[in-house]
Design a protein around this motif. Structure first.
Motif: not given
Length: 393
Positions: A292, A295, A326
């Motif tokens: 996460k 990204k 993700l």
């Protein structure tokens, strides 16, 4: 020259025997097929000599059972003679799909149960084998490898116990901390990195990657996995980045200090494909948090590579992250139990290690060096050259 086509230069330590522990039958079946094919095709003037007795067989698998009494106690039994054999016992201590009956109730086998069964089969050999080798891909108790306060050193104790029972070589994959081998400094201990296999299967499934420092980066999800990521990035000629976990040491949740944030050290990942490298996915929480974060820093594609995919909290979070873009791929090996649900996921790539295990066993049985097998640099360079040239196997 391929390893399986190598010229026989040394006589075997003894007739080869493979003993799969409960839950390892499928993996050992694949290993056995490679060994049978190679040894039937391999040419040597010495193969008819007495030293090569039993060298070519239809199968090298020796049956073994660990039946249990109604009380849950068990015993080990081997179904064929092993006198003078070079035995390789393969055990998956993480295979929770295996069950046994305890006072009429069904129990799932824990790592402790698998380890006890391993000792029972070693004991059943009764000291008659020429040599006993243990292939334990996920090293038993490897996560309890160091002492912090008043704690047991379970992994070191297990290694000492196996050596005391007569085990000569222990082969494991991506040990959580390789320094645990200091517990048995006079015996063979190898921790094998499946880097070549990760690259091979990633390139087989992703056709448009550019593997250079401008387009790809290797990421370590924590400081403990730095050496693994450094090796990976050096072999591939890529830059490396690292996250470190900032924890709240004022409280303990589920037996550990909770992670407050993942802080990133490294150059920009914007527009780059990133490989997150770790030894295992347990709950997957750290890997997903790192994905996460990457990204959010505008990484192009995120590939998660872990030797052992345990997925102790299930696959729901991974499904959500995949659907939300993700994560792009998750690669783990078949060295530990894989659920049918995991194998069915569109983002999952299963990395088959059976050929590599067969090569290790073949070399060890001939008392040959493992150096070339343990250092994959040459093979990776050949693989990358073919990929860049547009040759797809």
């Amino acid at each position: 020259m391929l390893y399986e086509e190598k010229i026989i230069e040394t006589i075997p330590v003894g007739p080869l025997g493979l003993i799969p522990l409960k839950g390892c039958e499928e993996l050992v079946g694949k290993v056995d097929k490679y060994l049978v094919d190679w040894r039937n095709e391999r040419e040597s003037e010495h193969k008819t000599s007495i030293a090569f007795s039993g060298y070519q067989r239809d199968s090298y698998i020796i049956g073994a059972n660990t039946p249990r009494f109604g009380s849950g106690e068990a015993k080990g039994e081997i179904k064929a003679s092993v006198r003078g054999d070079d035995l390789y016992l393969i055990v998956d201590v993480c295979n929770y799909s295996q069950t046994y009956s305890l006072c009429g109730m069904v129990n799932h086998m824990s790592p402790d149960d698998h380890y006890q069964d391993l000792k029972r089969v070693i004991a059943a050999a009764g000291g008659k084998a020429r040599r006993i080798n243990v292939i334990m891909p996920f090293l038993y108790e490897s996560r309890q490898h160091k002492r912090s306060g008043r704690e047991s050193l379970d992994c070191a104790l297990a290694l000492e116990e196996l050596v005391d029972m007569g085990v000569e070589n222990i082969i494991t994959f991506d040990a959580h901390d390789p320094r645990v081998q200091n517990a048995i400094p006079l015996k063979g201990f190898e921790t094998v990195q499946p880097i070549y296999q990760f690259i091979k299967y990633l390139l087989k499934n992703e056709k448009e990657l550019e593997i250079d420092s401008d387009h790809m980066m290797v990421i370590s999800p924590d400081e403990g996995g730095m050496s693994r990521a450094v090796f990976f990035s050096n072999v591939l000629g890529l830059d490396m980045g690292m996250f470190y976990k900032r924890r709240d040491y004022t409280r303990i949740v589920n037996g550990r200090n909770p992670i407050v944030a993942h802080e990133f050290l490294g150059s920009s990942v914007e527009g780059k494909d990133v490989l997150i490298i770790d030894d295992m996915i347990s709950s997957g929480e750290s890997m997903l948090d790192v994905a996460k974060e990457l990204k959010s820093r505008k990484a192009r594609k995120v590939f998660v590579c872990a030797t052992f995919g345990l997925f102790t909290n299930g696959l729901q979070k991974f499904d959500e992250y995949y659907e939300n873009g993700l994560i792009d791929r998750v690669l783990t090996t078949n060295l530990v139990y894989q659920t049918p649900e995991l194998l069915s996921r569109p983002y999952y790539i299963s990395v088959d290690m059976s050929k590599y295990i067969a090569l290790i066993i073949d070399n060890l049985n001939h008392d040959a060096s493992l150096s070339e097998l343990l250092n994959p640099t040459g093979r990776i360079n050949k693989l990358l050259a073919k990929y860049r040239a547009g040759i797809r196997d």
